[in-house]
Enzyme design. Sequence first.
Site, mmCIF file in Angstrom:
data_model
loop_
_atom_site.group_PDB
_atom_site.id
_atom_site.type_symbol
_atom_site.label_atom_id
_atom_site.label_comp_id
_atom_site.label_asym_id
_atom_site.label_seq_id
_atom_site.Cartn_x
_atom_site.Cartn_y
_atom_site.Cartn_z
ATOM 1 N N THR A 72 0.807 90.211 38.534
ATOM 2 C CA THR A 72 0.927 88.768 38.291
ATOM 3 C C THR A 72 1.835 88.528 37.089
ATOM 4 O OG1 THR A 72 -1.230 88.402 39.277
ATOM 5 C CG2 THR A 72 -0.385 86.639 37.893
ATOM 6 N N ASN A 161 -0.397 92.129 51.767
ATOM 7 C CA ASN A 161 -1.715 92.609 51.358
ATOM 8 C C ASN A 161 -2.810 92.325 52.384
ATOM 9 O OD1 ASN A 161 -0.736 90.072 50.197
ATOM 10 N ND2 ASN A 161 -2.854 89.758 49.585
ATOM 11 N N GLN A 189 1.943 96.361 47.299
ATOM 12 C CA GLN A 189 1.270 97.105 48.363
ATOM 13 C C GLN A 189 2.120 98.266 48.881
ATOM 14 O OE1 GLN A 189 -1.839 96.743 49.061
ATOM 15 N NE2 GLN A 189 -2.273 94.768 48.084
ATOM 16 N N SER A 209 1.539 97.015 40.535
ATOM 17 C CA SER A 209 0.216 96.897 39.934
ATOM 18 C C SER A 209 -0.511 98.238 40.034
ATOM 19 C CB SER A 209 -0.554 95.821 40.710
ATOM 20 O OG SER A 209 -1.858 95.733 40.230
ATOM 21 N N HIS A 211 -3.759 99.006 39.691
ATOM 22 C CA HIS A 211 -5.100 99.117 40.282
ATOM 23 C C HIS A 211 -5.103 99.120 41.804
ATOM 24 C CE1 HIS A 211 -6.143 94.851 41.434
ATOM 25 N NE2 HIS A 211 -5.145 94.590 40.626
ATOM 26 N N THR A 247 1.225 95.412 21.726
ATOM 27 C CA THR A 247 1.004 96.860 21.713
ATOM 28 C C THR A 247 0.704 97.340 23.123
ATOM 29 O OG1 THR A 247 0.189 96.709 19.462
ATOM 30 C CG2 THR A 247 -0.419 98.697 20.688
ATOM 31 N N CYS A 336 -8.802 87.407 47.123
ATOM 32 C CA CYS A 336 -8.834 86.341 46.131
ATOM 33 C C CYS A 336 -9.534 85.105 46.673
ATOM 34 C CB CYS A 336 -7.417 85.963 45.715
ATOM 35 S SG CYS A 336 -6.474 87.382 45.215
#
Length: 702
Positions: A72, A161, A189, A209, A211, A247, A336
Site C-alpha cells: 500500500t 489477488n 501476487q 509486499s 507478507h 529508520t 479486505c
Amino acid sequence: MEEIYLDANATTPVLPQARQAAMAVMGDAFGNPSSIHGSGLKARALMEQVRDRARRLLGAAGGQLCFTSGATEGIQTAVLSALTELRRRRDAGETQQPLLLLYGATEHKAVPEALRHWNDLLGLHWPVRAIPVDHQGRHDLAWLRQQAPQAGLVCTMAANNETGVVSDLDGIRAALAGSTALWLVDSVQALGKLPLHLAERRIDYAPFSGHKLYAPKGIGMLYVREGAPFTPLMTGGGQEGALRAGTENIAGIAALGEVLQALEAGDTFANQETLWAHRERLALALTDAFPGLVFNALPSLCLPTTLNFAVPGLASRLLLDLFDAAGLRVSGGSACSAAKAQPSYVLEAMGLPAWQSSAAVRLSFGAADSSELIERACARIRACGDSLRAHGLAAHATAGNTTPTGLVTRFVADGACCYLVADATRRHCVLIDALPAHTEQITQWQRRHHHTLVAVLATTHRTEHAASVAALSAAFPESMQALGPADPLGWPQGARQIELGHHRITRLAPPGGSANAAAYVLHTTDQGQLAFVGAGAMADAGSLHWLTQALAPQALLLPGHDDAQHFAWTLGQPSRLKALHAEPEALTLSRDRLHLQFSTSPAPLLVDVREPYEHALGGRPDLGQGVHPNNVQSVPLGSLLNALPAWLKLEAGTPVLFYCRSGNRSAQAARALRRLGHANAWSLEGGLALWAAQATPATLAR
Ligand code: PLP
C-alpha cells in the site's frame, strides 16, 4: 483439530528461517543502518545484501529499489511520484488537456483509492477511469490502445489477488507503445510465482509486499525504473538514499532476505509443476464434494495457487462456515471486504452472473505447502461435501434424509423474511411471504423434509407472490398437490382456519377489511401465539392497534422484513421504537468473565447456534466441566423462533450464553432474546474461533 490454512493470497505464515533471521536481528544484530559504528555497518551490509538479492530475482539491475512498509505504501509512493511529474508537465505547458488516470477494473482497492486521493490532493481533478476487463478477467487491450495517447498514468496488476488471473503484461506494454504514460504494475501476487522482467518490460513502478510470500507484515519493496520520476512520500533523516525516510525495518528486511534466498536456492518452495499438481488435486476434491461447482476464472490464465469458485444454491457465507468448521481457512471474495457480504467487484467487473459474484469463495494455497498438507486439505473438502449431503443441503442430498424440523423455519433474502410452518406428524407445511428470492432455500428445505405444501400465504398483495408459487411448483410439483383454490393472498377459499396437526393458523384482516393485506396467527399448543405481520405492521403504528385487540400481549410478532435481525417483538414491549433502535450494552462475554457470570444460581443455559452440518465436521466444543448436557442446546439461527418462547419463560436470573463460530450469529440471537425481555442473554466473545486458540477451557460451572 489441525488448522489447514488456504488463504495465502491474504497473507502467509513466516518461514522458520525468516523468523530466525528476524529474531537474530532483534536480539544481537540490532544496529541502526545509518550508524557509522560496527553495529550500524553490519546492519547496513545485511540490508544491501537483501537489496542485491531482490534486484537479481526481479530482473531489476538498474533503477531504484527501496524498502517500504508494504505494497500500500509502495502504491502511494508510485502514484504520488507519477502525478507530481504530470502536474509539473501541465504547469510547464507540456500537456494541454487533462490526462486520463487509468487502472484495471479488477485492481486491488489500494490503487484506485490512491489515484483518487492524490488526484484531489494535488488539485489535478483529472478523470480516473477503470480499464474494462473481459469475461476472463483480462484487460481490454483494444480499449487501452485507444485511450493510451491521452493517458498520464496506467496501473495494471501483474496477477489478481481474488481470481489469480495473470495479466498480459507484454500485451499491455504493446498497447502503451508510443504513449508518454507512466506505468505502474502492482506485483504483489506475482512475487515468487511469475518472472517479472521489470527492466526489460520498461515498467516504471512495481510495489511488493513481504507478507504475501512468507515474510512478516510491515515489510515491502518498491522498484522504480531508472529515469522514472520520483517524489518521496516521507521525508526526514534521508534513509534509503532519501527515497523513503525513517529508520529501516531491519528485522523485516532480514526476514524478507531469507525468503528471497529460499527463492533463489529453489529448495523451499514447490516448482510450477508441483503447484499445478496441487491445484489439480484441490480442484478435483472441490468438484467431487460440490457437484455443479463452477470455477470463476479459466485455470489456464491463472496462477496455479488461486482457485476461485461458486456453488449454485450455496451462499459464500454458508461455505465459509462449513470450511471453517472443518478447520479449513479460506475466504469469500477479497479478504479486505470479507466482513461485508457484498458481491465481489472483481467478479462483477468480469461480467459474471450476480449469483456467482456473491457466492464466490477463494481458496489460495502457498508455494511452501507440502503435498501431504494438500492431501489432507482434499480429504477435509470431501468431508465438507459429505456433511452437506448428510444434512440435505445439496442438490445431491442423501435420499430420504429426515433431519428433524422445527415448527417455524425462517428464510431471509436481502432482509425479506419468509416463514415456513411445518407439522412434522402429517408432514404438511404452510409458507408465509415467500418471494422468488427464497425459492432456493425453500427447495433445499423441501429436499430434506419432503412435506406437502397446503398453502402459500402473503401478508400483502404483490405480483412476486404468484411468481413465487410458480417457481415452487416448478421446483417440486408433487409437493404442491394439496394447494386448492385460494384468494389473491393465498388463503384457501372458504376456510376459517388452516389446521397443521395440533396447531392451527387463522387470518386477521386489518381495519377497513382490505383484501390486499392480512396478518396470520399461528396458535400453538405449547408456544402460545406467533403472528406473521408482514412488513406493513412493523412500519405503521396504526396497524399495531388492531393487533392489540386480537393478540395476547406475549404473542411473538414476526416481521416481513428484518434488516436489523430483530427476529421478533411483542406487543407487551414497553416501547416499540426503543426496542427497534436501542443497542443493548455489553452483549458479549469474554472467556475470563464466563466464570464470574456463571458462578451464581440458576445454572446457565448454553446455546449453539451453528448449523448441524457444522457440528458434524467440527464436533462439539469442550465448554468446561460442570456444564450439564441438559443445559446445552443446539438451535440454528433459522429455528430461533421455536426456542424463543421457552427461553422467555426462564427465571430472570438464568444466564443464556449463545455461541457460534465467530460470534456474529450468536450476537444476533443474544440481542433478540434481550430485546424480548430476557436481559441475561450473552454471546461468547469472538466465538469458538477464539476459544480453540486458548489453552485450557474455562470452567463454566458453579
Ligand atoms: N495489491 C494486491 C494485489 C494485494 O493483494 C494487496 C494485499 O492484499 C495489496 C496490494 C496491499 O498490500 P499490503 O498489505 O502490503 O499493503
